[in-house]
Design a protein around this motif. Structure first.
Motif, PDB file in Angstrom:
ATOM      1  N   SER A   1       0.375  -1.323  -0.230  1.00 38.95           N
ATOM      2  CA  SER A   1      -0.307   0.094   0.378  1.00 38.95           C
ATOM      3  C   SER A   1       1.211   1.399   0.620  1.00 38.95           C
ATOM      4  CB  SER A   1      -0.546   0.398   1.041  1.00 38.95           C
ATOM      5  OG  SER A   1      -1.285   1.658   1.052  1.00 38.95           O
ATOM      6  N   GLU A   2       0.331   2.469  -0.439  1.00 41.16           N
ATOM      7  CA  GLU A   2       1.101   3.057  -0.794  1.00 41.16           C
ATOM      8  C   GLU A   2       0.257   5.046  -0.922  1.00 41.16           C
ATOM      9  OE1 GLU A   2       3.859   4.490  -0.831  1.00 41.16           O
ATOM     10  OE2 GLU A   2       5.562   2.560  -1.126  1.00 41.16           O
ATOM     11  N   LEU A   3      -0.961   4.322  -0.114  1.00 42.09           N
ATOM     12  CA  LEU A   3      -1.954   5.509  -0.158  1.00 42.09           C
ATOM     13  C   LEU A   3      -1.049   6.566   1.215  1.00 42.09           C
ATOM     14  CD1 LEU A   3      -5.583   3.905   0.075  1.00 42.09           C
ATOM     15  CD2 LEU A   3      -3.618   4.766  -1.644  1.00 42.09           C
ATOM     16  N   THR A   4      -1.837   7.730   1.356  1.00 42.52           N
ATOM     17  CA  THR A   4      -1.444   8.892   1.963  1.00 42.52           C
ATOM     18  C   THR A   4      -3.044   8.849   3.042  1.00 42.52           C
ATOM     19  OG1 THR A   4      -2.352  10.536   0.578  1.00 42.52           O
ATOM     20  CG2 THR A   4       0.049  10.033   1.139  1.00 42.52           C
ATOM     21  N   ASP A   5      -3.416   8.723   4.123  1.00 44.00           N
ATOM     22  CA  ASP A   5      -5.009   8.421   4.277  1.00 44.00           C
ATOM     23  C   ASP A   5      -4.575   9.873   5.932  1.00 44.00           C
ATOM     24  OD1 ASP A   5      -5.695   6.699   3.219  1.00 44.00           O
ATOM     25  OD2 ASP A   5      -5.234   4.915   5.104  1.00 44.00           O
ATOM     26  N   THR A   6      -3.441  10.246   5.791  1.00 40.98           N
ATOM     27  CA  THR A   6      -3.380  11.671   6.559  1.00 40.98           C
ATOM     28  C   THR A   6      -2.946  12.549   6.091  1.00 40.98           C
ATOM     29  OG1 THR A   6      -2.524  10.176   8.280  1.00 40.98           O
ATOM     30  CG2 THR A   6      -2.310  12.281   8.701  1.00 40.98           C
ATOM     31  N   ILE A   7      -3.545  13.847   5.811  1.00 44.77           N
ATOM     32  CA  ILE A   7      -3.122  14.869   5.128  1.00 44.77           C
ATOM     33  C   ILE A   7      -2.656  15.923   6.178  1.00 44.77           C
ATOM     34  CG2 ILE A   7      -3.360  16.319   3.218  1.00 44.77           C
ATOM     35  CD1 ILE A   7      -4.316  13.690   1.410  1.00 44.77           C
ATOM     36  N   MET A   8      -2.548  16.974   6.615  1.00 45.44           N
ATOM     37  CA  MET A   8      -2.302  18.393   7.086  1.00 45.44           C
ATOM     38  C   MET A   8      -1.851  18.719   6.605  1.00 45.44           C
ATOM     39  SD  MET A   8      -2.534  16.460  10.815  1.00 45.44           S
ATOM     40  CE  MET A   8      -3.270  14.870  11.594  1.00 45.44           C
ATOM     41  N   LEU A   9      -2.431  20.619   6.542  1.00 45.03           N
ATOM     42  CA  LEU A   9      -1.303  21.658   6.196  1.00 45.03           C
ATOM     43  C   LEU A   9      -1.498  22.046   7.519  1.00 45.03           C
ATOM     44  CD1 LEU A   9      -3.482  23.069   3.176  1.00 45.03           C
ATOM     45  CD2 LEU A   9      -1.154  22.179   3.739  1.00 45.03           C
ATOM     46  N   LEU A  10      -0.398  22.607   8.273  1.00 45.97           N
ATOM     47  CA  LEU A  10       0.168  23.192   9.338  1.00 45.97           C
ATOM     48  C   LEU A  10       0.915  25.223   8.543  1.00 45.97           C
ATOM     49  CD1 LEU A  10       1.224  23.879  12.226  1.00 45.97           C
ATOM     50  CD2 LEU A  10       3.624  22.550  11.848  1.00 45.97           C
ATOM     51  N   HIS A  11       0.218  25.624   9.350  1.00 45.99           N
ATOM     52  CA  HIS A  11       0.491  26.831   9.044  1.00 45.99           C
ATOM     53  C   HIS A  11       0.841  27.993  10.535  1.00 45.99           C
ATOM     54  CE1 HIS A  11       1.169  31.131   6.959  1.00 45.99           C
ATOM     55  NE2 HIS A  11       0.069  31.909   7.834  1.00 45.99           N
ATOM     56  N   THR A  12       2.211  28.147   9.965  1.00 47.86           N
ATOM     57  CA  THR A  12       2.652  29.573  11.623  1.00 47.86           C
ATOM     58  C   THR A  12       3.149  30.979  10.826  1.00 47.86           C
ATOM     59  OG1 THR A  12       5.399  28.821  10.544  1.00 47.86           O
ATOM     60  CG2 THR A  12       3.726  27.712  12.339  1.00 47.86           C
ATOM     61  N   GLY A  13       3.242  31.660  11.459  1.00 49.15           N
ATOM     62  CA  GLY A  13       3.415  33.310  11.721  1.00 49.15           C
ATOM     63  C   GLY A  13       2.390  34.154  12.711  1.00 49.15           C
ATOM     64  N   ASP A  14       2.101  34.972  12.056  1.00 48.93           N
ATOM     65  CA  ASP A  14       1.914  35.906  13.099  1.00 48.93           C
ATOM     66  C   ASP A  14       0.672  36.113  14.123  1.00 48.93           C
ATOM     67  OD1 ASP A  14       4.226  37.897  12.180  1.00 48.93           O
ATOM     68  OD2 ASP A  14       3.135  38.791  10.938  1.00 48.93           O
ATOM     69  N   GLY A  15       0.547  34.871  13.218  1.00 47.92           N
ATOM     70  CA  GLY A  15      -1.336  35.132  14.159  1.00 47.92           C
ATOM     71  C   GLY A  15      -0.691  33.322  14.942  1.00 47.92           C
ATOM     72  N   PRO A  16      -2.233  32.571  15.042  1.00 49.20           N
ATOM     73  CA  PRO A  16      -2.015  31.057  16.055  1.00 49.20           C
ATOM     74  C   PRO A  16      -1.538  30.442  15.090  1.00 49.20           C
ATOM     75  CG  PRO A  16      -4.052  32.889  16.375  1.00 49.20           C
ATOM     76  CD  PRO A  16      -3.512  33.468  15.501  1.00 49.20           C
ATOM     77  N   ASN A  17      -0.870  29.668  15.155  1.00 47.49           N
ATOM     78  CA  ASN A  17      -0.021  28.236  14.586  1.00 47.49           C
ATOM     79  C   ASN A  17      -1.797  27.471  14.394  1.00 47.49           C
ATOM     80  OD1 ASN A  17       1.808  29.272  15.066  1.00 47.49           O
ATOM     81  ND2 ASN A  17       3.160  27.325  16.123  1.00 47.49           N
ATOM     82  N   VAL A  18      -1.880  26.905  13.219  1.00 50.23           N
ATOM     83  CA  VAL A  18      -3.416  26.119  12.680  1.00 50.23           C
ATOM     84  C   VAL A  18      -3.292  25.006  12.068  1.00 50.23           C
ATOM     85  CG1 VAL A  18      -5.114  26.429  10.920  1.00 50.23           C
ATOM     86  CG2 VAL A  18      -4.468  28.765  12.137  1.00 50.23           C
ATOM     87  N   LEU A  19      -3.792  24.454  12.351  1.00 51.80           N
ATOM     88  CA  LEU A  19      -3.579  22.592  12.058  1.00 51.80           C
ATOM     89  C   LEU A  19      -4.713  22.390  10.512  1.00 51.80           C
ATOM     90  CD1 LEU A  19      -1.196  20.453  11.733  1.00 51.80           C
ATOM     91  CD2 LEU A  19      -2.646  19.508  13.785  1.00 51.80           C
ATOM     92  N   LEU A  20      -5.055  22.048   9.358  1.00 50.54           N
ATOM     93  CA  LEU A  20      -5.954  21.991   9.289  1.00 50.54           C
ATOM     94  C   LEU A  20      -6.181  20.257   8.545  1.00 50.54           C
ATOM     95  CD1 LEU A  20      -8.217  23.018   7.534  1.00 50.54           C
ATOM     96  CD2 LEU A  20      -7.022  23.679   5.892  1.00 50.54           C
ATOM     97  N   SER A  21      -6.213  19.681   8.591  1.00 57.88           N
ATOM     98  CA  SER A  21      -6.754  18.423   8.335  1.00 57.88           C
ATOM     99  C   SER A  21      -7.456  18.097   7.001  1.00 57.88           C
ATOM    100  CB  SER A  21      -7.508  17.173   8.930  1.00 57.88           C
ATOM    101  OG  SER A  21      -7.080  16.923  10.281  1.00 57.88           O
TER     102      SER A  21
END
Length: 409
Positions: free
Chosen positions: A174-194
Motif C-alpha cells: 500500500s502507498e496511500l496517504t490517509d493522513t494529510i494536514m497543513l500546518l501554518h505558522t506566522g504572526d497569528g495563532p498556529n493552525v493545523l488543518l486536516s
C-alpha cells in the motif's frame, strides 16, 4: 728522765707542755678572774673617756624586683583533620574546599548537557531521507508565514513482518496517504488543518479521484500541486511520517494520554480501548489514529483523533522530563531517520522549527465539508479560511470555519 723534771718547767722541763697551760707561773702572772691566760681574749687598751659607738642597724640587702613573667601563650588549636581513612592532603580534598571548584563543575555539567541536547537531533536527523516535493509549472506566489504539508503514509516498505503483525498494517504494497494536514505558522495563532482522505479532486492526467490516491499515482509533487491548486495556499516545506514512526515516537516518549469519545474495538486498525481518558502505547496510538469504520462521523472523526495524537505527542516531546532524560531524548530522535522524510532543502534548523511549531498549535480544524461523506468541501466557509492562511491573518478565522469534524456549527 721524766720523773726528775720540774713539774712546771718551760719547754723541755717538768710535765710536757705545762708551760702552755700556765703551769709554773708566779701568782702575779695568774689571771685575776681565775681564768687561764690561754682562756682570755686579749683586750686592746682604750683611751680615757672612750665609749664604744652605738651599734648601727644593719640594713637588709634589697633585692631589685623581678619583672613579671610573661603570660603563657596558648597553644594554637589544631585544625580538624579529615575523616578517618581519608587523606587531608590529597588533590581532591584541597579542591573540594574551594567554592569555585563546585561552580565550575556545575557549569561544565550544564554545558555538556546543552551540547548533548542540541547535538542529538543533528546527529540522528542527518541520515533522514529527503524527497522532491515542489511541482513543476505555475505555483502560488510567496506568502507570509510558513506552511508545511504533513503526510502520514501507510507505506509498509520499512516494516518487518513482525512489525506489520504488531501494528496490524496489512498489505505491505500500500502507498496511500490517509493522513494529510497543513500546518501554518506566522504572526497569528498556529493552525493545523486536516484534509479528509476521501476528498474528490481533479488529478489532471489521472482524472477525478480521491485525494489520498495522488501520492501513489504521481508522488509527492502531484499531491502538492493538487493542494495548491485547490486552496491557493503555497506549500513551503514537506514532512512525511511512516506508520512505524507514530508508534516509535509514542513509545519513545513513554506513551500519550488521549480522551476517547467512544469505545473503539476495530480489529482492522488493531485497537480495542474503552471510552474516556487513558494512556496509549505506540501500537495503540497508531490504531487510534487509523480507525474509521466504527465511528458515526467516519473519516471525519478519524482526522480529529489524528490531530489529538499529534498534539499529545507534542506535549510529551516538550515536557521537561523528555528533554532532561538523556535516554528518552535519544530514543525520540533515533526514531526520526527511520520513519520521517523531509522535503528537499529542509535543513536541520527547519526540521527543528517544524517540531517546535507542532507543539504550539492553537487552532485545530478539519477542512469545511458539505456532509459526513467528506467528498466535497464547503467553499462558503473554506474560502475565507484559505484567505486567512494565505494572508497570514489566522486571528480572523472563526469558529464556524474551524470545527473539529468539518461540519458547520
Amino acid at each position: 728522765m721524766a720523773g726528775d723534771r720540774p713539774a712546771n718547767g718551760g719547754p723541755g722541763e717538768g710535765t710536757p707542755f705545762g708551760w702552755l697551760y700556765g703551769k709554773g707561773r708566779s701568782d702575779d702572772e695568774q689571771p685575776q678572774d681565775g681564768a687561764e691566760v690561754t682562756e682570755r681574749i686579749p683586750v686592746q687598751p682604750r683611751p680615757d673617756g672612750y665609749r664604744p659607738p652605738e651599734p648601727t642597724a644593719v640594713r637588709p640587702a634589697v633585692t631589685p624586683p623581678r619583672p613579671p613573667a610573661p603570660a603563657p601563650t596558648p597553644a594554637p588549636t589544631p585544625a580538624p583533620g579529615p575523616p578517618p581513612g581519608r587523606s587531608g592532603d590529597g588533590f581532591w580534598s584541597r579542591r573540594l574546599r574551594r567554592p569555585r571548584f563546585y561552580i565550575r563543575t556545575v557549569l561544565l555539567v550544564i554545558l555538556l548537557f546543552v551540547v548533548y541536547t542540541v547535538a542529538v537531533p543533528f546527529v540522528t536527523w542527518s541520515s533522514s531521507d529527503q524527497v522532491a516535493f515542489e511541482p513543476d509549472g505555475s505555483r502560488p506566489a510567496e506568502q507570509d508565514g510558513t506552511t508545511y504539508l504533513l503526510v502520514g503514509s501507510d507505506s509498509r516498505a520499512d516494516l518487518s513482518a513482525e512489525e506489520r503483525r504488531r501494528l496490524t498494517t496489512g498489505n505491505p504494497a500500500s502507498e496511500l496517504t490517509d493522513t494529510i494536514m497543513l500546518l501554518h505558522t506566522g504572526d497569528g495563532p498556529n493552525v493545523l488543518l486536516s484534509i479528509p482522505r476521501d476528498t474528490v479532486t481533479d488529478s489532471g492526467a489521472y482524472g477525478v479521484t480521491k485525494i489520498n490516491a495522488a501520492y501513489a499515482r504521481g508522488g509527492v509533487p502531484l499531491l502538492t500541486q493538487i493542494i495548491e491548486d485547490e486552496t491557493g495556499i503555497r506549500v513551503d516545506k514537506y514532512v512525511e511520517i511512516g506508520l512505524g514512526g507514530v508508534a516509535d515516537v509514542v513509545d519513545a516518549v513513554g506513551g500519550i494520554e488521549v480522551n476517547a469519545k467512544e469505545r473503539l474495538n476495530d480489529k482492522f486498525a488493531g485497537i480495542n480501548i474503552k471510552k474516556g481518558r487513558q494512556t496509549l502505547d505506540g501500537a495503540q496510538a497508531l490504531g487510534y489514529s487509523r480507525s474509521r469504520k466504527f465511528s458515526q462521523f467516519g473519516d471525519l472523526e478519524r482526522v480529529r483523533r489524528q490531530r489529538e495524537v499529534v498534539a499529545a505527542i507534542g506535549d510529551k516531546v516538550l515536557s521537561p522530563w523528555t528533554v532532561l532524560n538523556p535516554v528518552r531524548w535519544w530514543k525520540l530522535n533515533k526514531a526520526v531517520p527511520r520513519f520521517f522524510v523531509f522535503g528537499e532543502g529542509t535543513s536541520k534548523v527547519d526540521a527543528s522549527r517544524w517540531a517546535l511549531s507542532m507543539s504550539r498549535v492553537q487552532l485545530t480544524c478539519t477542512m469545511p465539508v458539505t456532509d459526513t461523506s467528506a467528498n466535497f468541501w464547503d467553499l462558503d466557509r473554506a474560502g475565507p479560511l484559505f484567505e486567512a492562511i494565505i494572508e497570514d491573518r489566522t486571528d480572523d478565522i472563526t469558529k464556524n470555519q474551524c470545527t473539529g469534524n468539518g461540519i458547520a456549527r
